[in-house]
Design an enzyme around this catalytic site. Structure first.
Site, PDB file in Angstrom:
ATOM      1  N   GLU A 449       0.797  -1.228   0.000  1.00 41.90           N
ATOM      2  CA  GLU A 449       0.000   0.000   0.000  1.00 41.90           C
ATOM      3  C   GLU A 449       0.830   1.280   0.000  1.00 41.90           C
ATOM      4  O   GLU A 449       0.438   2.273   0.605  1.00 41.90           O
ATOM      5  CB  GLU A 449      -0.986  -0.013   1.176  1.00 41.90           C
ATOM      6  CG  GLU A 449      -2.027  -1.112   1.057  1.00 41.90           C
ATOM      7  CD  GLU A 449      -3.107  -1.037   2.124  1.00 41.90           C
ATOM      8  OE1 GLU A 449      -4.252  -1.377   1.811  1.00 41.90           O
ATOM      9  OE2 GLU A 449      -2.798  -0.655   3.274  1.00 41.90           O
ATOM     10  N   TYR A 542      -9.235 -12.900   5.911  1.00 45.75           N
ATOM     11  CA  TYR A 542      -9.073 -11.728   6.781  1.00 45.75           C
ATOM     12  C   TYR A 542     -10.174 -11.775   7.848  1.00 45.75           C
ATOM     13  O   TYR A 542     -11.359 -11.632   7.533  1.00 45.75           O
ATOM     14  CB  TYR A 542      -9.167 -10.437   5.972  1.00 45.75           C
ATOM     15  CG  TYR A 542      -7.847  -9.947   5.432  1.00 45.75           C
ATOM     16  CD1 TYR A 542      -6.844 -10.838   5.055  1.00 45.75           C
ATOM     17  CD2 TYR A 542      -7.589  -8.586   5.287  1.00 45.75           C
ATOM     18  CE1 TYR A 542      -5.638 -10.396   4.560  1.00 45.75           C
ATOM     19  CE2 TYR A 542      -6.378  -8.131   4.795  1.00 45.75           C
ATOM     20  CZ  TYR A 542      -5.406  -9.042   4.426  1.00 45.75           C
ATOM     21  OH  TYR A 542      -4.205  -8.588   3.943  1.00 45.75           O
ATOM     22  N   TRP A 592      -6.490  -8.245  11.444  1.00 46.60           N
ATOM     23  CA  TRP A 592      -6.266  -6.797  11.436  1.00 46.60           C
ATOM     24  C   TRP A 592      -7.174  -6.175  12.495  1.00 46.60           C
ATOM     25  O   TRP A 592      -8.333  -6.558  12.631  1.00 46.60           O
ATOM     26  CB  TRP A 592      -6.553  -6.220  10.054  1.00 46.60           C
ATOM     27  CG  TRP A 592      -5.617  -6.741   9.010  1.00 46.60           C
ATOM     28  CD1 TRP A 592      -5.873  -7.713   8.089  1.00 46.60           C
ATOM     29  CD2 TRP A 592      -4.266  -6.333   8.801  1.00 46.60           C
ATOM     30  NE1 TRP A 592      -4.761  -7.929   7.307  1.00 46.60           N
ATOM     31  CE2 TRP A 592      -3.759  -7.097   7.721  1.00 46.60           C
ATOM     32  CE3 TRP A 592      -3.427  -5.398   9.412  1.00 46.60           C
ATOM     33  CZ2 TRP A 592      -2.451  -6.948   7.254  1.00 46.60           C
ATOM     34  CZ3 TRP A 592      -2.135  -5.252   8.943  1.00 46.60           C
ATOM     35  CH2 TRP A 592      -1.655  -6.018   7.873  1.00 46.60           C
TER      36      TRP A 592
END
EC number: 3.2.1.52
Length: 639
Positions: A449, A542, A592
């Site tokens: 990113e 995720y 996350w």
């Protein structure tokens, strides 16, 4: 508990603007007039059009930090509220956790007072509750095993032994292995009846250990009879996994005798499907005390996961003590209204910090090693480096215009500059300390990113690009990461990174492992380029993703929804051509932490999906069974 002086209620209307709109109402419960104040809230649904608000003045935003003031002259009397709307949002809200995560007011004297927040309400549509995550399930074989073994040819018994113990003649290491798994069970289930003992008992069965060089290091074979149990193992990890299987079998049979049984006869032959069976934890967005990290590692061992990927730095904080740079864990961890790092992701009026000392790290690495778990540390570079740049401002090009670029999360100028010589001196010293702390053959360097356009306003970077014949952000990133890889190679370590490490020319494929997170096809593309790959797509693995589309289901939504059934059924090998399958080294869950403001949210989002990924990592495809998994998953330990 302190009484609430102020509360912020919020609602989202789908038709409130191009991406809907927020309505905020600040209630004054303090019993005193409130005037001359400013309101701050943190939210992952960010404001991108400051002018698109009514009855408030937008003051500033930094990533998820938003600050507003009321109209001039407004004073809230006791019991009154101030309502304002915001419609210039960067995306739609989809779940109850997409609103304000924290808030505070700054009074006219500069002091800061906490504001309680409520989950985001949905207006103009039905606010649906979450659906059940698991069906009742079905068992063809009544054994409580997570993950399910490769081969089960065992007959359920009508009763079970009280205990299992190492038979006479067991070696000191074999007795020690029993003690380690017994200790693991006690930590995970402190109120449970121990399934193992070091001492013999008339109501117990002995375990005879046999080292078998023909078995792989993580493989084991169990043979059951009414008199004893024979455990063959390839190496220490296989012995541990065999003992863990026995502990699970006996615990399930004892606590749920109507559902689970202990084998009376037959065999279980077991080995992992993949060599890399990982779980990642982001400790930058939210800090997890050492005790929580240790418990998570215990859970990984219980599920036969063998990699703990520790995400130790990001924009929000640098959590790893580096003695050469003490400000990393002073200035680089403290978030608060008057701190160098502004509040983010649930921080409020009180400063929030936390880091892991080198002694903490040594204890965590030692615990993991005793459970056959490898700790792979990550410092995320060159992007996601706001905390490091705040702690060490000399790492920036002082000639670069402020806010010349922004990351996808909204952080300005957040990437280490490849043209600043001190960048490499900094990293050399950081890596020197990391290789002393972490025994893993891998160091994860992030590489994800980096905003397109990064460094292009830096005179130093422009000069370097001209000298090296480099054009664009990602070619410069490749230049930087190649130097990082040489640093790691010199220290006997292999580079691990996110899939964007391959951008702009990437790095050498030898001794490089990349994690495909953006989507499953990325992994195949990386394998074609010659990289070894771990599959961890956001769409399935995720664990911060919401588990249903229902408004009241917590979690993120950028990768869609990942129901436990989808996570369990997802096949990471997917469309990998046969000739590339040797490049796929395994799978990994990613935790996350943007949405994990409480233990309850953590457990709801992580379980049972972590166990589902563990089974995908271990169990052969042909042996997977969703309904069987659903019947066993409620036995999972939680944080």
């Amino acid at each position: 508990m302190q009484p609430v002086s102020y509360r912020l209620e919020s609602a989202w209307q789908p038709d409130g603007g191009p991406n809907g709109g927020f309505t905020f109402s600040l209630f004054n419960l303090s019993g005193r007039p409130l005037g001359g104040f400013r309101l701050v809230y943190t939210s992952l649904t960010r404001v991108v059009d400051p002018a698109a608000c009514e009855n408030a003045v937008f003051l500033r935003r930094n990533a998820n930090f938003h600050e507003f003031s009321p109209p001039e002259g407004l004073t809230l009397q006791a019991g009154e509220n101030w309502t304002f709307t915001v419609s210039g949002l960067h995306r739609q809200a989809k779940h109850c956790t997409d609103g304000a995560k924290s808030a505070y007011v700054t009074l006219s004297d500069g002091s800061h007072v906490p504001v309680a927040v409520s989950d985001l309400r949905l207006e103009g549509a039905t606010s649906e509750p979450p659906p059940p995550r698991l069906p009742e399930g079905r068992l063809d074989l009544p054994f409580a095993l997570q993950p399910w073994p490769a081969e089960v040819d065992a007959v359920p018994g009508e009763d079970f032994p009280v205990l299992l113990y190492p038979a006479a003649g067991s070696s000191a290491k074999e007795i020690g292995a029993v003690s380690d798994v017994l200790a693991l069970f006690h930590r995970l289930f402190p109120a449970g009846h121990a399934p193992l003992s070091l001492a013999p008992s008339g109501q117990a069965l002995p375990i005879f250990f046999v080292r078998n060089g023909e078995l792989g290091g993580e493989a084991y074979r169990l043979a059951f009879s009414g008199r004893d149990i024979r455990l063959e193992y390839g190496a220490a990890a296989g012995r541990q996994y065999g003992l863990t299987t026995l502990a699970q079998l006996l615990d399930g049979a004892r606590n749920h005798p109507g559902k689970f049984r202990f084998p009376a006869s037959g065999t279980i032959s077991d080995r992992p499907r993949y060599g890399w069976r990982g779980c990642h934890l982001d400790v930058s967005r939210q800090f997890y005390p050492t005790a929580d990290v240790l418990r998570l590692i215990d859970i990984l061992a219980w599920f036969k996961l063998n990699i703990f990927h520790w995400h130790l730095s990001d924009d929000e904080a640098w959590r790893l003590e580096i003695k050469a740079y003490p400000t990393l864990t002073t200035l680089g961890v403290l978030r608060g209204p008057d701190e160098p790092l502004l509040p983010q992701l649930g921080n409020g009026a009180e400063p929030a910090g936390g880091f892991y000392s080198q002694e903490d790290v040594k204890a965590i690495v030692a615990r993991a090693a005793s459970l056959s778990v490898e700790v792979v540390p990550e410092i995320d570079i060159p992007g996601h480096s706001t905390a490091a740049l705040v702690a060490l401002p000399e790492l920036a090009d002082g000639q670069e215009a402020p806010e010349s670029y922004h990351s996808v999360q909204g952080y300005p100028n957040n990437a280490l500059n490849p043209a600043v010589p001190l960048t490499y001196e900094f990293l050399e010293k950081v890596f020197d300390e990391m290789v002393e702390l972490f025994t893993s053959r891998y160091i994860h360097i992030g590489g994800d990113e980096v905003a397109n356009g990064s460094w292009l306003a830096s005179p130093l970077a422009r000069r370097l690009m001209e000298e090296e014949g480099i054009s664009g952000t990602f070619a410069l990133q490749s230049y930087f990461l190649k130097k990082v890889k040489r640093m790691l190679t010199a220290r006997g370590r292999k580079l691990v990174g996110w899939n964007e490490v391959a951008h702009g020319g990437g790095v050498g494929t030898e001794d490089t492992l990349l994690m495909a997170w953006e989507n499953p096809k990325v992994g195949i593309e990386l394998a074609r380029e010659g990289y070894d790959v771990v599959m961890t797509p956001g769409q399935a693995y995720y664990l911060d993703m919401a588990q249903a589309e229902a408004w009241q289901e917590p979690g993120a939504s950028w990768a869609g929804t990942a129901t436990p059934a989808h996570t369990y059924g997802y096949e990471a090998e997917g469309e990998f051509p046969e000739e590339l399958k040797n490049r796929m080294k395994g799978v990994q869950a990613c935790i996350w932490s943007e949405h994990f403001l409480s233990r309850s949210y953590f457990n709801r989002l992580v379980f049972p999906r972590l166990a589902a990924i563990a089974e995908a990592a271990w169990t052969p495809k042909a042996e997977k069974d969703w309904l069987r998994f659903a019947a066993i998953a409620p036995l999972s330990p939680t944080l």
